[in-house]
Write a protein that holds these residues in place. Structure first.
Motif, PDB file in Angstrom:
ATOM      1  N   GLU A 144      -1.067 -13.177  -6.836  1.00  0.00           N
ATOM      2  CA  GLU A 144      -0.798 -12.289  -5.711  1.00  0.00           C
ATOM      3  C   GLU A 144      -0.802 -10.833  -6.170  1.00  0.00           C
ATOM      4  N   SER A 145      -0.258 -10.555  -7.347  1.00  0.00           N
ATOM      5  CA  SER A 145      -0.269  -9.171  -7.836  1.00  0.00           C
ATOM      6  C   SER A 145      -1.700  -8.696  -8.051  1.00  0.00           C
ATOM      7  N   THR A 146      -2.559  -9.568  -8.539  1.00  0.00           N
ATOM      8  CA  THR A 146      -3.967  -9.223  -8.742  1.00  0.00           C
ATOM      9  C   THR A 146      -4.643  -8.961  -7.400  1.00  0.00           C
ATOM     10  N   GLU A 147      -4.367  -9.789  -6.410  1.00  0.00           N
ATOM     11  CA  GLU A 147      -4.952  -9.590  -5.081  1.00  0.00           C
ATOM     12  C   GLU A 147      -4.490  -8.273  -4.468  1.00  0.00           C
ATOM     13  N   LEU A 148      -3.206  -7.954  -4.613  1.00  0.00           N
ATOM     14  CA  LEU A 148      -2.690  -6.703  -4.062  1.00  0.00           C
ATOM     15  C   LEU A 148      -3.339  -5.497  -4.728  1.00  0.00           C
ATOM     16  N   VAL A 149      -3.534  -5.554  -6.043  1.00  0.00           N
ATOM     17  CA  VAL A 149      -4.207  -4.466  -6.759  1.00  0.00           C
ATOM     18  C   VAL A 149      -5.611  -4.282  -6.207  1.00  0.00           C
TER      19      VAL A 149
END
Length: 133
Positions: A110-115
């Motif tokens: 999820e952190s990668t998607e948000l970035v």
């Protein structure tokens, strides 16, 4: 005060609104941090920094929504992007050192998607402003 169960609660049906999505992600990170806080000094320290950067990122997205100009809006988004990148790095470090397990991999994804989403928002906003000029 009793805290909710600490396992990550990353939603499979993600909201379209980036502010709501970042809010939910921050809540998930806090749940993981509560668990980490019980795992010793290093995990506790890293978890506090993790929560700080993710909550700051969500806050900047919320503030950016009311930016006084497109430039101000992008500035808040850029801060949020940097904070989410820092949070992603901390999550990856905690995972690589065994403080987080595969159960927490959805947080890293999820952190990668948000970035990626926020970087795209910034690029699109700059391109739209150039077209208007």
């Amino acid at each position: 005060m009793e805290h909710p169960k600490s396992s990550p609660q990353v939603n499979t049906a993600k909201p379209y609104d980036i502010r709501e999505r970042s809010f939910l992600f921050a809540c998930d990170v806090i749940r993981a941090a509560q668990e980490l806080h019980q795992r010793g000094r290093i995990a506790s320290a890293l978890s506090l920094h993790l929560v700080e950067c993710v909550v700051n990122a969500a806050s900047n997205l919320e503030e950016g929504n009311d930016g006084s100009s497109p430039r101000d809006f992008r500035a808040k988004d850029r801060i949020a992007l940097r904070e989410f990148k820092e949070g992603r790095l901390r999550l990856r470090i905690l995972r690589a050192t065994g403080y987080l397990t595969e159960q927490h991999d959805p947080l890293i994804r999820e952190s990668t998607e948000l970035v990626k989403i926020i970087a795209t928002m910034i690029r699109n906003s700059a391109a739209n402003e150039r077209r208007r000029a």
